[in-house]
Enzyme design. Sequence first.
Site, PDB file in Angstrom:
ATOM      1  N   SER B 162      34.397  15.778   8.380  1.00  0.00           N
ATOM      2  CA  SER B 162      33.891  14.678   9.475  1.00  0.00           C
ATOM      3  C   SER B 162      33.444  15.128   9.751  1.00  0.00           C
ATOM      4  O   SER B 162      32.665  16.961   9.654  1.00  0.00           O
ATOM      5  CB  SER B 162      35.007  13.492   9.690  1.00  0.00           C
ATOM      6  OG  SER B 162      34.157  12.382  10.700  1.00  0.00           O
ATOM      7  N   ARG B 231      37.536   3.344  20.614  1.00  0.00           N
ATOM      8  CA  ARG B 231      38.696   3.474  19.194  1.00  0.00           C
ATOM      9  C   ARG B 231      38.347   1.926  18.280  1.00  0.00           C
ATOM     10  O   ARG B 231      38.516   2.384  17.197  1.00  0.00           O
ATOM     11  CB  ARG B 231      40.138   4.175  20.097  1.00  0.00           C
ATOM     12  CG  ARG B 231      41.229   4.254  18.817  1.00  0.00           C
ATOM     13  CD  ARG B 231      40.549   5.464  17.899  1.00  0.00           C
ATOM     14  NE  ARG B 231      41.397   6.370  17.263  1.00  0.00           N
ATOM     15  CZ  ARG B 231      41.372   7.312  17.270  1.00  0.00           C
ATOM     16  NH1 ARG B 231      40.497   7.743  16.370  1.00  0.00           N
ATOM     17  NH2 ARG B 231      42.367   7.617  15.985  1.00  0.00           N
ATOM     18  N   ASP B 318      33.680   5.787   0.759  1.00  0.00           N
ATOM     19  CA  ASP B 318      33.159   5.929   2.362  1.00  0.00           C
ATOM     20  C   ASP B 318      32.438   5.491   2.715  1.00  0.00           C
ATOM     21  O   ASP B 318      31.130   6.308   1.955  1.00  0.00           O
ATOM     22  CB  ASP B 318      33.394   8.337   2.741  1.00  0.00           C
ATOM     23  CG  ASP B 318      33.402   8.248   3.659  1.00  0.00           C
ATOM     24  OD1 ASP B 318      33.308   7.196   4.706  1.00  0.00           O
ATOM     25  OD2 ASP B 318      33.804   9.521   3.812  1.00  0.00           O
ATOM     26  N   HIS B 351      36.548   6.185   4.292  1.00  0.00           N
ATOM     27  CA  HIS B 351      36.608   7.721   5.007  1.00  0.00           C
ATOM     28  C   HIS B 351      38.034   8.688   5.377  1.00  0.00           C
ATOM     29  O   HIS B 351      37.708   9.529   5.036  1.00  0.00           O
ATOM     30  CB  HIS B 351      35.969   7.561   6.115  1.00  0.00           C
ATOM     31  CG  HIS B 351      35.321   8.988   6.471  1.00  0.00           C
ATOM     32  ND1 HIS B 351      34.910   9.782   6.588  1.00  0.00           N
ATOM     33  CD2 HIS B 351      35.758   9.300   8.252  1.00  0.00           C
ATOM     34  CE1 HIS B 351      34.739  10.591   7.588  1.00  0.00           C
ATOM     35  NE2 HIS B 351      35.292  10.164   9.013  1.00  0.00           N
ATOM     36  N   ASP B 352      39.117   7.448   5.749  1.00  0.00           N
ATOM     37  CA  ASP B 352      40.291   8.583   5.742  1.00  0.00           C
ATOM     38  C   ASP B 352      40.797   9.128   4.690  1.00  0.00           C
ATOM     39  O   ASP B 352      41.499   9.467   5.059  1.00  0.00           O
ATOM     40  CB  ASP B 352      40.885   7.419   6.857  1.00  0.00           C
ATOM     41  CG  ASP B 352      40.937   7.365   8.511  1.00  0.00           C
ATOM     42  OD1 ASP B 352      40.069   8.801   8.576  1.00  0.00           O
ATOM     43  OD2 ASP B 352      41.813   6.419   8.891  1.00  0.00           O
TER      44      ASP B 352
END
Lengths: 371, 371
Positions: B162, B231, B318, B351-352
């Site tokens: 990222s 967040r 993602d 994504h993670d």
Amino acid sequence: MADPDQARVGQLSELDQALFTDNDRQAPVTSGRQTVEVGSLTCESGAVLPSVTVAYETWGALNAARDNAVLVCHALSGDSHAVGWWDRIVGPGKVVDTDRYFVVGTNVLGGCQGTTGPTSLLDDRPYAARFPFVTVGDMVEVQRRLMSHLGVPGLALACGGSMGGMQALEWSVRFPGFVKRVWATASCRAHSAMQIGFNETGRQAIMRDPKWRGGDYPLDDQPVQGLSVARMVGHLSYLSEAAFDKKFGRRLQDKESFEYSTGHEFAVESYLSYQGDKFTGRFDANSYLVLTRAIDYFELASMAGSQSSYLFTSFTSDWIYPSHQSAELHGMAVAAGCQSRHVDIDVPMGHDAFLLDDIGQTEAVRAFLAE
Amino acid sequence: MADPDQARVGQLSELDQALFTDNDRQAPVTSGRQTVEVGSLTCESGAVLPSVTVAYETWGALNAARDNAVLVCHALSGDSHAVGWWDRIVGPGKVVDTDRYFVVGTNVLGGCQGTTGPTSLLDDRPYAARFPFVTVGDMVEVQRRLMSHLGVPGLALACGGSMGGMQALEWSVRFPGFVKRVWATASCRAHSAMQIGFNETGRQAIMRDPKWRGGDYPLDDQPVQGLSVARMVGHLSYLSEAAFDKKFGRRLQDKESFEYSTGHEFAVESYLSYQGDKFTGRFDANSYLVLTRAIDYFELASMAGSQSSYLFTSFTSDWIYPSHQSAELHGMAVAAGCQSRHVDIDVPMGHDAFLLDDIGQTEAVRAFLAE
């Protein structure tokens, strides 16, 4: 990697205009917005609303057989003015033809455009935090009473997109036999965890704004910052990556180079703030909480007993109400022995595609209505 | 409709644990967090920081040839403690093997974990709103000075996911010949309008919190509500629909049935608020603005002149850093005459996934390092 959105991005040129243009055109013959009181309501939660008013608008006329009524159900931020927010679909000569159908639009229970909701008065002051969390079933119960008031014995079609689709679906199982056809577009059986997550983030933006004050804010001093952020979160989900890229890309906002400031550097930033801020002028923060909760609660168990036939339309680029959710609904309808079709439309613009015509949606609805 | 995520959702059972477990395990031999002052910096914006301190941590030892140094660059919310947030990838016996490599982790310029940023002091009070908006190039300039301090004449590998991937890429074009290999995972050439939109919505949540006070808030009274919402917006984008469904589905939060209240009804709601609130205990709101801006500014023009070889990994699920962005980077590297490979990994968690091993990522890196 294969990226169909990118490959078809050219389609956006034609549709771009449609999606980003205000749709408040000249409306056909309409009743104008009217209201009717439909009595007290015991909500699914057990809460009691002593008096419910429904705001509605109609176009066209009920025929002698009284079999040409259509209910158009609005999505989260809509209202009764269907030949406005959905005028590519509903209007004279449109697929939901107001020259042929008696079309009814209503504002949902819990909304803020004339139907009883958090901004309505109870004991001479707004309900505000006293307004209960309602369900899609509660909304539909109120719409059913409106149909009685209008002398409508049954619906030729109940339709809507997103939250509107949920209402149309709820109609078909709550009042079996009343609705001949249901068209739900860009909708689902029940929100996924991710859909709930997007709604909850918006709710938290509102409830964490100190101006929310536990819900008991003066109507002229609502938590506009939180509500604006909530709307931005929503907007992020309404378009596809390709649609955002086509519309904004990395274009800067009224500048030639970065200013290295907290102001809007990119055009997409300005767009989101504009959409957020504009929204606070026409929407109520508590209403936003109530309606997003209602659609998070919604969970259709089955179509068992339904006598409706169904059309589900979905859009390949709609990542927040993805096509597999409409496929699931279609499977449920078939399992319940209902006539059903699912048309998955390959367009690049994302969830808001349901507002458009000329992308295959109109054709699917026309065929469905002609059956 | 075909939905590969749903079909492969079973894979999540094994990986679920990994993704949702705190990774603060026993670290191998480490320098502990150290700091070094690396002089003044004229930022790309023209702003001057009179003195920059870098926080860093190292593992392993520089060999005699001084050719085994690895720089691990962190993502938005990370820090120098790479054998912590990325301990499935970096550590003894891991693919980035601290028994073999001299691994350096640093906190980025503008961060809030020891490197000069908005919470650092200038004239005896925090920079706060006085801290300039920096770029990924500025971050890398500071890292370059750290390498000089450490006596590292070149990097065997610069890597990160990222925002970390952007730094690794920037290294290869800013200091050609210094970096032998670049591994960028779940990264991109430049943020799309949608990626900017997600960041901007988080920034607006912070800046519209009255406690932000134009950026000049006391450090013990920062805009925690806005930062928490920011967040949450981020977290919405870090997981796929399938990952959210697998982890939370429509499970309720410590209740058997709906309470029809503003409290957390669904488990996913509780999770998002927990993640948001926890974040405010370790992160600074101004730092969030600065770092998200830096990655929105980032735009790699080409790899022309680069002497690095590249590995790009991406993940089919993602949707915020989609695979086509890594494919684009690979194409750019090839066009510049560089050795390059792109491994698109078919996993469902979103994504993670870049934080994980045992999903094909480790194997791709191992092969890359063995070339």
